[in-house]
Design an enzyme around this catalytic site. Structure first.
Site, mmCIF file in Angstrom:
data_model
loop_
_atom_site.group_PDB
_atom_site.id
_atom_site.type_symbol
_atom_site.label_atom_id
_atom_site.label_comp_id
_atom_site.label_asym_id
_atom_site.label_seq_id
_atom_site.Cartn_x
_atom_site.Cartn_y
_atom_site.Cartn_z
ATOM 1 N N ASP A 65 52.254 21.604 56.306
ATOM 2 C CA ASP A 65 51.974 23.063 56.225
ATOM 3 C C ASP A 65 52.780 22.670 54.614
ATOM 4 O OD1 ASP A 65 54.592 22.997 56.419
ATOM 5 O OD2 ASP A 65 55.516 24.180 57.410
ATOM 6 N N TYR A 67 54.086 24.381 50.859
ATOM 7 C CA TYR A 67 55.107 24.778 50.867
ATOM 8 C C TYR A 67 56.234 25.327 51.314
ATOM 9 C CZ TYR A 67 54.073 21.300 47.720
ATOM 10 O OH TYR A 67 54.554 19.579 46.617
ATOM 11 N N PHE A 78 50.322 19.877 48.512
ATOM 12 C CA PHE A 78 50.652 19.448 47.282
ATOM 13 C C PHE A 78 50.576 20.155 46.646
ATOM 14 C CE2 PHE A 78 49.148 15.516 50.899
ATOM 15 C CZ PHE A 78 50.554 15.096 50.523
ATOM 16 N N HIS A 187 54.044 8.220 53.697
ATOM 17 C CA HIS A 187 53.822 9.756 52.860
ATOM 18 C C HIS A 187 54.947 9.159 51.733
ATOM 19 C CE1 HIS A 187 54.579 14.179 52.457
ATOM 20 N NE2 HIS A 187 53.875 13.988 53.454
#
Length: 226
Positions: A65, A67, A78, A187
């Site tokens: 989701d 930031y 990202f 991740h």
């Protein structure tokens, strides 16, 4: 909130914008934007789709989701807005990029140049309350982003799906690997990057696949300034 996407995604997703789950999500978001601080702003919710048309997607990098800090999110997984400190996960992506392709990290976290080359920077949930990670999970976004992945999977032209972390890898079942390619690892967050993200060379792997498919590889070198 606007659902007008100024490219072929509009037709690809038109049926979803009328679906009951989406209309319910829309009402929820109207209320949220009126009463809470939500990221990204409502004009950038669909920025990933705006910058990377359906027919031009070569690569999908799936995030979770947006930031949830002030001025960070702008609709691309990202990526952060210019002038914002580079988040830890993106710092680790830059480290792997340097190790993989020898590309020196830039001093910003804006990934628009990747998006414009066919890298769909898609989150599975497209909005969030400020300071509250995952606060819009389970409200309907996952249904829409699953459809996005399914419609990409239906395309004849192959796509590289880069899936980092368990939530992203849950989408494997939607992807026909006889047609498309999957690159997966843990991740890039500081909590997991040392357990199997570093050293995976996703960027050179992606370009090797694109070259094999007679597609132009991605120039992963970001501009020094945005």
């Amino acid at each position: 909130m606007k659902e007008i996407i100024h490219n072929d995604w509009q037709d690809v997703l038109a049926d979803q914008f009328q679906a009951p789950y989406y209309l319910q999500l829309r009402e929820f978001l109207k209320q949220e934007y009126q009463t809470q601080k939500i990221h990204p702003d409502m004009y950038h919710i669909f920025e990933a789709l705006e910058l990377t048309p359906y027919s031009e997607v070569k690569v999908v990098i799936l995030g979770q989701d947006p930031y949830h800090g002030i001025n960070q999110a702008h609709g691309l997984s990202f990526s952060v807005q210019p002038g914002v400190k580079i988040p830890p996960s993106l710092r680790n992506i830059y480290k792997e990029l340097e190790s993989d392709l020898g590309i020196t990290p830039v001093q910003h976290g804006n990934l628009i140049s990747w998006a414009k080359q066919g890298v769909l920077l898609l989150n599975t949930v497209l909005t969030v309350r400020e300071g509250q990670a995952y606060s819009h999970r389970g409200k309907g976004w996952e249904q829409l982003t699953d459809v996005i992945i399914q419609r990409l999977n239906e395309r004849d032209k192959p796509i590289v799906f880069i899936l980092w972390g368990k939530p992203a890898q849950e989408k494997v079942k939607m992807i026909d690997t006889t047609k498309h390619a999957i690159i997966k690892s843990v991740h890039p967050s500081p909590l997991s990057a040392h357990r199997g993200f570093f050293g995976t060379k996703p960027f050179s792997q992606t370009n090797k696949l694109l070259t094999e498919w007679d597609e132009k590889p991605i120039d992963w070198q970001l501009p020094e300034t945005v």
